[in-house]
Enzyme design. Structure first.
Site, mmCIF file in Angstrom:
data_model
loop_
_atom_site.group_PDB
_atom_site.id
_atom_site.type_symbol
_atom_site.label_atom_id
_atom_site.label_comp_id
_atom_site.label_asym_id
_atom_site.label_seq_id
_atom_site.Cartn_x
_atom_site.Cartn_y
_atom_site.Cartn_z
ATOM 1 N N TYR A 1 -15.298 4.578 14.901
ATOM 2 C CA TYR A 1 -14.094 3.753 14.994
ATOM 3 C C TYR A 1 -14.223 2.653 16.037
ATOM 4 C CZ TYR A 1 -10.850 5.225 11.513
ATOM 5 O OH TYR A 1 -10.231 5.401 10.314
ATOM 6 N N ALA B 1 -5.612 0.091 2.556
ATOM 7 C CA ALA B 1 -6.982 0.490 2.877
ATOM 8 C C ALA B 1 -7.804 0.092 1.663
ATOM 9 C CB ALA B 1 -7.071 1.988 3.125
ATOM 10 N N GLY C 1 -1.026 8.104 0.914
ATOM 11 C CA GLY C 1 -1.273 8.186 2.349
ATOM 12 C C GLY C 1 -0.081 7.769 3.193
ATOM 13 N N GLY D 1 0.837 -1.210 0.000
ATOM 14 C CA GLY D 1 0.000 0.000 0.000
ATOM 15 C C GLY D 1 0.865 1.249 0.000
ATOM 16 N N TYR E 1 -5.876 3.038 13.493
ATOM 17 C CA TYR E 1 -6.351 4.268 14.126
ATOM 18 C C TYR E 1 -7.163 3.861 15.330
ATOM 19 C CZ TYR E 1 -8.393 8.801 14.877
ATOM 20 O OH TYR E 1 -8.763 9.995 15.461
#
Ligand code: NAI
Ligand code: NA
Length: 397
Positions: A236, A141, A52, A48, A226
């Site tokens: 979350y 993600a 980001g 990934g 997170y």
């Protein structure tokens, strides 16, 4: 062709600005070049790594640890309808600069969840990296994952695990606050989200690489997570995504044990809330982000993506200032989670309305970061200049 930010339904930008993306990558590289190195030379694999936190990790390792890097990402190139994705260009520009700076930089474009891409990556490590990597950063993600063992495609959902709850958010397109709600998740929703965003795929990666003998002594791996506080708990900690992150944390403990014989380690890194392609459309998140950025900038504790990752790697991954919590997670989000910061952020969030949010929060900063994700509104880029698509088309990641 002149490229302007064209926001489509759902808030996604139609075309990235290729030259703007280059400027954003260069900005991050220049930030790292301005700092001393934080480690001796490494060989890194980033799953990934095209945008980001993954891209920032790649840049930080390349320029803070002279790292040769392989990045795996899933990004569409240029076709008749679109100018590729921002991640497509980020891969190209990073590689171009890293190679100029004498580093190996390889991009694998494909489905990181597939056995084929895993094998392709192992082959590349053997061929390009003398057969070993020192670190793997797991920064995917994705809304979907096809399980390579069953061939079944699973879809993650953003739902609540505590019944239906209100989740107002910011419509970045219309620039208004809109009511929203998070629907109650079923057991199936939770299981599906864990399948996609939990630790199963990370474990498959580490175990395959270990079996192939390509992990160096002292090998480290981390996956980003997170955690959040009051302002984002509804989506979350109490959401399906939180359930997936708990699974990721359990996986870290398993992997950490499996790496003992290499004197290696595995852990989850809880990172700060930032604007990325993945986070900008999570309900509640933009409201929280705008409020948080306002507070952190005023307190002088705000960090952008590369600043956050540099501090994490310098102090906590390779340095001796690691902050670890009671479940073994490493916490570069410590500045965001500071009590006073949270109190001030909650106070702003509770006052935000469609009429006042631009004044009382850092909407401008949040929106700027959003535009920059696709290379727009970057200082020094001439957006009136026409882009030579044919020349750009010939570039490959
Ligand atoms: P992002 O959308 O910028 O990056 C996602 C990456 O995953 C891209 O490189 C994309 O190409 C790649 N990807 C997606 N599906 C793929 C597939 N099937 N095969 C290969 N590559 C694929 O997202 P961001 O925000 O950097 O997220 C990375 C991680 O960081 C996530 O685990 C997220 O939960 C975590 N995180 C994000 C925070 C935020 O505020 N943005 C805060 C803390 C953690
Ligand atoms: Na990423």
């Amino acid at each position: 062709m002149i490229v302007k930010p064209e926001i489509m339904r759902g808030g996604l930008v139609k075309n990235p600005h290729p030259i703007g993306c280059k400027a954003v990558v260069e900005k991050q590289i220049n930030y790292m070049k301005s700092l001393p190195k934080f480690s001796n030379k490494k060989r890194a694999l980033i799953i990934g790594g095209s945008s980001g936190y993954g891209l920032a990790s790649r840049i930080a390792l390349a320029y803070g640890a002279d790292a040769d890097t392989i990045s795996v990402s899933f990004e569409p190139g240029v076709n008749d309808k679109r100018l590729g994705s921002a991640g497509w260009w980020n891969n190209i520009w990073f590689k171009e600069q890293a190679e100029k700076d004498g580093l190996i930089a390889k991009n694998i474009i494909g489905d990181a969840f597939s056995d084929e891409v895993r094998q392709q990556t192992i082959d590349m490590i053997k061929k390009e990296f003398d057969g070993k990597i020192d670190i793997l950063i797991y920064s995917l993600a994705s809304p979907r994952r096809t399980d390579p063992k069953t061939g079944i495609t699973h879809s993650s959902v953003l739902k609540s695990t505590v019944g239906e709850i209100a989740a107002p958010t910011l419509d970045l397109n219309k620039q208004i606050i809109v009511d929203g709600k998070m629907m109650a998740a079923t057991k199936h929703d939770i299981d599906e989200t864990i399948k996609v965003m939990g630790g199963e795929d990370w474990q498959l990666w580490i175990e395959s690489l270990k079996e192939a003998g390509v992990l160096a002594d002292g090998f480290k791996t981390t996956a980003y997570s997170y955690d959040g506080a009051d302002g984002t708990d509804a989506i979350y900690k109490k959401g399906t995504i939180g359930a997936a992150k708990r699974h990721l944390e359990k996986t870290a403990l398993t992997l950490n044990n499996e790496l003992h014989d290499l004197q290696g380690e595995a852990f989850v890194t809880v990172a700060k809330a930032l604007v990325t392609k993945a986070s900008a459309f999570i309900p509640l998140f933009p409201l929280y982000g705008c409020a948080l950025f306002k507070v952190m900038k005023e307190l002088g504790t705000h960090e952008n993506t590369i600043e956050q990752i540099d501090r994490f790697m310098r102090d906590m991954l390779y340095g001796n200032k690691r902050i670890t919590d009671e479940v073994g997670r490493v916490r570069p989000d410590n500045l965001e989670m500071d009590d006073n910061t949270q109190i001030l952020t909650n106070a702003i969030m509770s006052k935000m309305t469609s009429e006042n949010f631009k004044e009382i929060s850092d909407f401008a900063g949040f929106y700027q970061d959003f535009l920059e994700l696709n290379g727009f509104n970057v200082a020094g880029v001439n957006y009136d200049a026409s882009i030579d698509i044919d020349t750009l088309k010939s570039k490959q990641p």
